[in-house]
Scaffold this motif. Structure first.
Motif, PDB file in Angstrom:
ATOM      1  N   ALA A   1       0.845  -1.205   0.000  1.00 21.67           N
ATOM      2  CA  ALA A   1       0.000   0.000   0.000  1.00 21.67           C
ATOM      3  C   ALA A   1       0.878   1.253   0.000  1.00 21.67           C
ATOM      4  O   ALA A   1       0.640   2.195  -0.775  1.00 21.67           O
ATOM      5  CB  ALA A   1      -0.924  -0.013   1.206  1.00 21.67           C
ATOM      6  N   ALA A   2       1.915   1.257   0.832  1.00 24.50           N
ATOM      7  CA  ALA A   2       2.775   2.445   0.941  1.00 24.50           C
ATOM      8  C   ALA A   2       3.512   2.685  -0.376  1.00 24.50           C
ATOM      9  O   ALA A   2       3.576   3.821  -0.875  1.00 24.50           O
ATOM     10  CB  ALA A   2       3.777   2.255   2.091  1.00 24.50           C
ATOM     11  N   LEU A   3       4.058   1.609  -0.965  1.00 18.59           N
ATOM     12  CA  LEU A   3       4.837   1.794  -2.195  1.00 18.59           C
ATOM     13  C   LEU A   3       3.930   2.106  -3.391  1.00 18.59           C
ATOM     14  O   LEU A   3       4.290   2.905  -4.257  1.00 18.59           O
ATOM     15  CB  LEU A   3       5.729   0.579  -2.464  1.00 18.59           C
ATOM     16  CG  LEU A   3       6.833   0.359  -1.418  1.00 18.59           C
ATOM     17  CD1 LEU A   3       7.806  -0.724  -1.870  1.00 18.59           C
ATOM     18  CD2 LEU A   3       7.617   1.632  -1.121  1.00 18.59           C
ATOM     19  N   THR A   4       2.748   1.528  -3.409  1.00 16.40           N
ATOM     20  CA  THR A   4       1.803   1.844  -4.492  1.00 16.40           C
ATOM     21  C   THR A   4       1.456   3.331  -4.473  1.00 16.40           C
ATOM     22  O   THR A   4       1.424   3.989  -5.516  1.00 16.40           O
ATOM     23  CB  THR A   4       0.529   0.968  -4.367  1.00 16.40           C
ATOM     24  OG1 THR A   4       0.913  -0.395  -4.480  1.00 16.40           O
ATOM     25  CG2 THR A   4      -0.495   1.289  -5.439  1.00 16.40           C
ATOM     26  N   ASP A   5       1.237   3.868  -3.278  1.00 19.95           N
ATOM     27  CA  ASP A   5       0.957   5.314  -3.149  1.00 19.95           C
ATOM     28  C   ASP A   5       2.100   6.150  -3.713  1.00 19.95           C
ATOM     29  O   ASP A   5       1.888   7.090  -4.468  1.00 19.95           O
ATOM     30  CB  ASP A   5       0.822   5.694  -1.662  1.00 19.95           C
ATOM     31  CG  ASP A   5      -0.610   5.558  -1.205  1.00 19.95           C
ATOM     32  OD1 ASP A   5      -1.464   5.218  -2.042  1.00 19.95           O
ATOM     33  OD2 ASP A   5      -0.854   5.791   0.002  1.00 19.95           O
ATOM     34  N   MET A   6       3.326   5.780  -3.319  1.00 16.47           N
ATOM     35  CA  MET A   6       4.501   6.539  -3.798  1.00 16.47           C
ATOM     36  C   MET A   6       4.600   6.457  -5.314  1.00 16.47           C
ATOM     37  O   MET A   6       4.907   7.430  -5.993  1.00 16.47           O
ATOM     38  CB  MET A   6       5.796   5.940  -3.224  1.00 16.47           C
ATOM     39  CG  MET A   6       6.107   6.337  -1.816  1.00 16.47           C
ATOM     40  SD  MET A   6       7.804   5.728  -1.475  1.00 16.47           S
ATOM     41  CE  MET A   6       7.586   5.167   0.179  1.00 16.47           C
ATOM     42  N   GLN A   7       4.334   5.252  -5.857  1.00 16.00           N
ATOM     43  CA  GLN A   7       4.462   5.055  -7.308  1.00 16.00           C
ATOM     44  C   GLN A   7       3.416   5.875  -8.061  1.00 16.00           C
ATOM     45  O   GLN A   7       3.703   6.473  -9.094  1.00 16.00           O
ATOM     46  CB  GLN A   7       4.337   3.554  -7.634  1.00 16.00           C
ATOM     47  CG  GLN A   7       5.560   2.772  -7.160  1.00 16.00           C
ATOM     48  CD  GLN A   7       5.277   1.334  -6.809  1.00 16.00           C
ATOM     49  OE1 GLN A   7       4.188   0.818  -7.039  1.00 16.00           O
ATOM     50  NE2 GLN A   7       6.268   0.658  -6.228  1.00 16.00           N
ATOM     51  N   ARG A   8       2.206   5.941  -7.508  1.00 19.83           N
ATOM     52  CA  ARG A   8       1.164   6.735  -8.178  1.00 19.83           C
ATOM     53  C   ARG A   8       1.527   8.210  -8.164  1.00 19.83           C
ATOM     54  O   ARG A   8       1.280   8.925  -9.134  1.00 19.83           O
ATOM     55  CB  ARG A   8      -0.191   6.500  -7.502  1.00 19.83           C
ATOM     56  CG  ARG A   8      -0.710   5.119  -7.821  1.00 19.83           C
ATOM     57  CD  ARG A   8      -2.107   4.915  -7.291  1.00 19.83           C
ATOM     58  NE  ARG A   8      -2.571   3.585  -7.660  1.00 19.83           N
ATOM     59  CZ  ARG A   8      -3.353   2.825  -6.910  1.00 19.83           C
ATOM     60  NH1 ARG A   8      -3.806   3.260  -5.748  1.00 19.83           N
ATOM     61  NH2 ARG A   8      -3.708   1.634  -7.330  1.00 19.83           N
ATOM     62  N   THR A   9       2.117   8.662  -7.058  1.00 21.23           N
ATOM     63  CA  THR A   9       2.541  10.065  -6.982  1.00 21.23           C
ATOM     64  C   THR A   9       3.598  10.335  -8.054  1.00 21.23           C
ATOM     65  O   THR A   9       3.555  11.363  -8.742  1.00 21.23           O
ATOM     66  CB  THR A   9       3.105  10.372  -5.574  1.00 21.23           C
ATOM     67  OG1 THR A   9       2.098  10.028  -4.628  1.00 21.23           O
ATOM     68  CG2 THR A   9       3.482  11.828  -5.424  1.00 21.23           C
ATOM     69  N   LEU A  10       4.528   9.397  -8.214  1.00 16.93           N
ATOM     70  CA  LEU A  10       5.582   9.581  -9.216  1.00 16.93           C
ATOM     71  C   LEU A  10       5.011   9.638 -10.638  1.00 16.93           C
ATOM     72  O   LEU A  10       5.595  10.257 -11.529  1.00 16.93           O
ATOM     73  CB  LEU A  10       6.601   8.435  -9.121  1.00 16.93           C
ATOM     74  CG  LEU A  10       7.495   8.437  -7.871  1.00 16.93           C
ATOM     75  CD1 LEU A  10       8.159   7.076  -7.676  1.00 16.93           C
ATOM     76  CD2 LEU A  10       8.565   9.519  -7.986  1.00 16.93           C
ATOM     77  N   GLY A  11       3.844   9.009 -10.846  1.00 21.87           N
ATOM     78  CA  GLY A  11       3.271   8.960 -12.198  1.00 21.87           C
ATOM     79  C   GLY A  11       2.180   9.987 -12.440  1.00 21.87           C
ATOM     80  O   GLY A  11       1.541   9.966 -13.492  1.00 21.87           O
ATOM     81  N   ARG A  12       2.011  10.879 -11.473  1.00 17.91           N
ATOM     82  CA  ARG A  12       0.907  11.844 -11.549  1.00 17.91           C
ATOM     83  C   ARG A  12       0.909  12.658 -12.839  1.00 17.91           C
ATOM     84  O   ARG A  12      -0.122  12.930 -13.426  1.00 17.91           O
ATOM     85  CB  ARG A  12       1.026  12.789 -10.349  1.00 17.91           C
ATOM     86  CG  ARG A  12      -0.271  13.286  -9.801  1.00 17.91           C
ATOM     87  CD  ARG A  12      -0.044  14.067  -8.537  1.00 17.91           C
ATOM     88  NE  ARG A  12       1.320  14.594  -8.467  1.00 17.91           N
ATOM     89  CZ  ARG A  12       1.929  14.913  -7.325  1.00 17.91           C
ATOM     90  NH1 ARG A  12       1.311  14.742  -6.187  1.00 17.91           N
ATOM     91  NH2 ARG A  12       3.154  15.403  -7.336  1.00 17.91           N
ATOM     92  N   ASP A  13       2.096  13.058 -13.293  1.00 16.64           N
ATOM     93  CA  ASP A  13       2.179  13.902 -14.490  1.00 16.64           C
ATOM     94  C   ASP A  13       2.436  13.101 -15.761  1.00 16.64           C
ATOM     95  O   ASP A  13       2.820  13.668 -16.787  1.00 16.64           O
ATOM     96  CB  ASP A  13       3.290  14.948 -14.306  1.00 16.64           C
ATOM     97  CG  ASP A  13       2.996  15.836 -13.119  1.00 16.64           C
ATOM     98  OD1 ASP A  13       1.802  16.098 -12.868  1.00 16.64           O
ATOM     99  OD2 ASP A  13       3.953  16.239 -12.418  1.00 16.64           O
ATOM    100  N   LYS A  14       2.244  11.804 -15.686  1.00 20.89           N
ATOM    101  CA  LYS A  14       2.521  10.898 -16.820  1.00 20.89           C
ATOM    102  C   LYS A  14       3.975  11.056 -17.307  1.00 20.89           C
ATOM    103  O   LYS A  14       4.812  11.517 -16.549  1.00 20.89           O
ATOM    104  CB  LYS A  14       1.512  11.128 -17.935  1.00 20.89           C
ATOM    105  CG  LYS A  14       0.087  10.815 -17.489  1.00 20.89           C
ATOM    106  CD  LYS A  14      -0.780  10.578 -18.691  1.00 20.89           C
ATOM    107  CE  LYS A  14      -2.141  10.089 -18.255  1.00 20.89           C
ATOM    108  NZ  LYS A  14      -2.904   9.613 -19.392  1.00 20.89           N
ATOM    109  N   GLY A  15       4.246  10.688 -18.551  1.00 21.54           N
ATOM    110  CA  GLY A  15       5.633  10.774 -19.019  1.00 21.54           C
ATOM    111  C   GLY A  15       6.545   9.880 -18.194  1.00 21.54           C
ATOM    112  O   GLY A  15       7.642  10.255 -17.821  1.00 21.54           O
ATOM    113  N   ILE A  16       6.058   8.658 -17.910  1.00 18.61           N
ATOM    114  CA  ILE A  16       6.825   7.772 -17.034  1.00 18.61           C
ATOM    115  C   ILE A  16       6.819   6.338 -17.575  1.00 18.61           C
ATOM    116  O   ILE A  16       5.812   5.887 -18.152  1.00 18.61           O
ATOM    117  CB  ILE A  16       6.217   7.832 -15.603  1.00 18.61           C
ATOM    118  CG1 ILE A  16       7.169   7.238 -14.577  1.00 18.61           C
ATOM    119  CG2 ILE A  16       4.862   7.158 -15.523  1.00 18.61           C
ATOM    120  CD1 ILE A  16       6.785   7.556 -13.145  1.00 18.61           C
ATOM    121  N   VAL A  17       7.945   5.670 -17.407  1.00 19.16           N
ATOM    122  CA  VAL A  17       8.028   4.242 -17.701  1.00 19.16           C
ATOM    123  C   VAL A  17       8.317   3.577 -16.363  1.00 19.16           C
ATOM    124  O   VAL A  17       9.317   3.905 -15.719  1.00 19.16           O
ATOM    125  CB  VAL A  17       9.177   3.899 -18.680  1.00 19.16           C
ATOM    126  CG1 VAL A  17       9.165   2.409 -19.015  1.00 19.16           C
ATOM    127  CG2 VAL A  17       9.103   4.727 -19.962  1.00 19.16           C
TER     128      VAL A  17
END
Ligand code: DC
Length: 232
Positions: A116-132
């Motif tokens: 749950a904690a890492l999924t949250d962090m990962q979603r934050t990192l992908g907020r602006d798209k442009g991510i692999v």
């Protein structure tokens, strides 16, 4: 290059070469690359360093749950284009790739609160798209809305051979049978865990790269990216 920014999820088995292809594509198209496995590895290193895993591999779940909110994981871009994982500000890139972390990471990645904690962090990192982002559950759980999802596979023997060569090149004392056993054991835990198991998303595109060169694999991935960007 297009102005349209998307999310690219690359999931698959351990040592299937997904990080290599994900990192290269991100550099090519100017996207941010995130190795989600490195985040699970960093939490595992933290647990090992804080004596939360005993010699039998049992996890002190209560201590881990308590510590989770204060664990900081970050990435530092390096001059050679790669990036290093930071755990509480410390560069742990080498340590998280060692066998003691590999041997303990799957049980840590099966802990609900860790996911749950890492999924949250990962979603934050992908907020602006442009991510692999590469991992096990990126296309299924983290970004089910990702515009491009790839599911990578190769035989366990091929993957163990690749990891064996990678570790030997780094001067780590390794034994092929041990690496193969680790790959098979991790596949099993990753596929059978209750929380967000390794599973191909229904709308993912399969890639079996057992008999592909890196160049062939890169060309294949470029084609998939262009197809999505061009709306085909
Ligand atoms: O890709 P890797 O081998 O570095 O991943 C390390 C471990 O982390 C692997 O055993 C499964 C787990 N993992 C996960 O459960 N979910 C992810 N998104 C990424 C990795």
């Amino acid at each position: 290059m297009s102005d349209k920014k998307i999310i690219i999820a690359i999931d698959g088995y351990s040592s299937s070469g997904k990080s290599t292809m994900a990192r290269r594509l991100a550099a090519e198209i100017g996207y941010r690359y995130i190795d989600s496995g490195a985040m699970y590895r960093a939490v595992t290193l933290y647990a090992l360093e804080h004596d939360m895993i005993d010699a039998e591999g049992n996890i002190d779940l209560e201590a881990l749950r308590t510590a989770l909110p204060s664990i900081s994981i970050d990435f530092r871009p390096m001059p050679d284009g790669t990036q290093h994982t930071l755990l509480d500000g410390r560069d742990v890139e080498t340590e998280i790739r060692q066998l003691r972390v590999s041997d303990n990471v799957s049980p840590i990645a099966a802990v609900k609160e860790v996911r749950a904690a890492l999924t949250d962090m990962q979603r934050t990192l992908g907020r602006d798209k442009g991510i692999v982002m590469d991992g096990r559950d990126i296309g299924t759980t983290v970004f089910p809305q990702a515009e491009l999802k790839i599911f990578v596979n190769a035989s366990a023997e091929m993957r163990a051979r690749r990891r064996f060569i990678e570790m030997s090149d780094k001067g780590e004392p390794v034994n092929y049978e041990e690496v193969l056993a680790n790959v098979v054991r991790r596949d099993h835990i990753d596929e059978t865990r209750e929380e967000s198991p390794l599973r191909r998303a229904d709308d993912a595109i399969d890639l079996d790269n057992s008999n592909m060169t890196i160049d062939e694999q890169n060309a294949w991935l470029d084609k998939q990216y262009k197809r999505v960007i061009n709306g085909e």
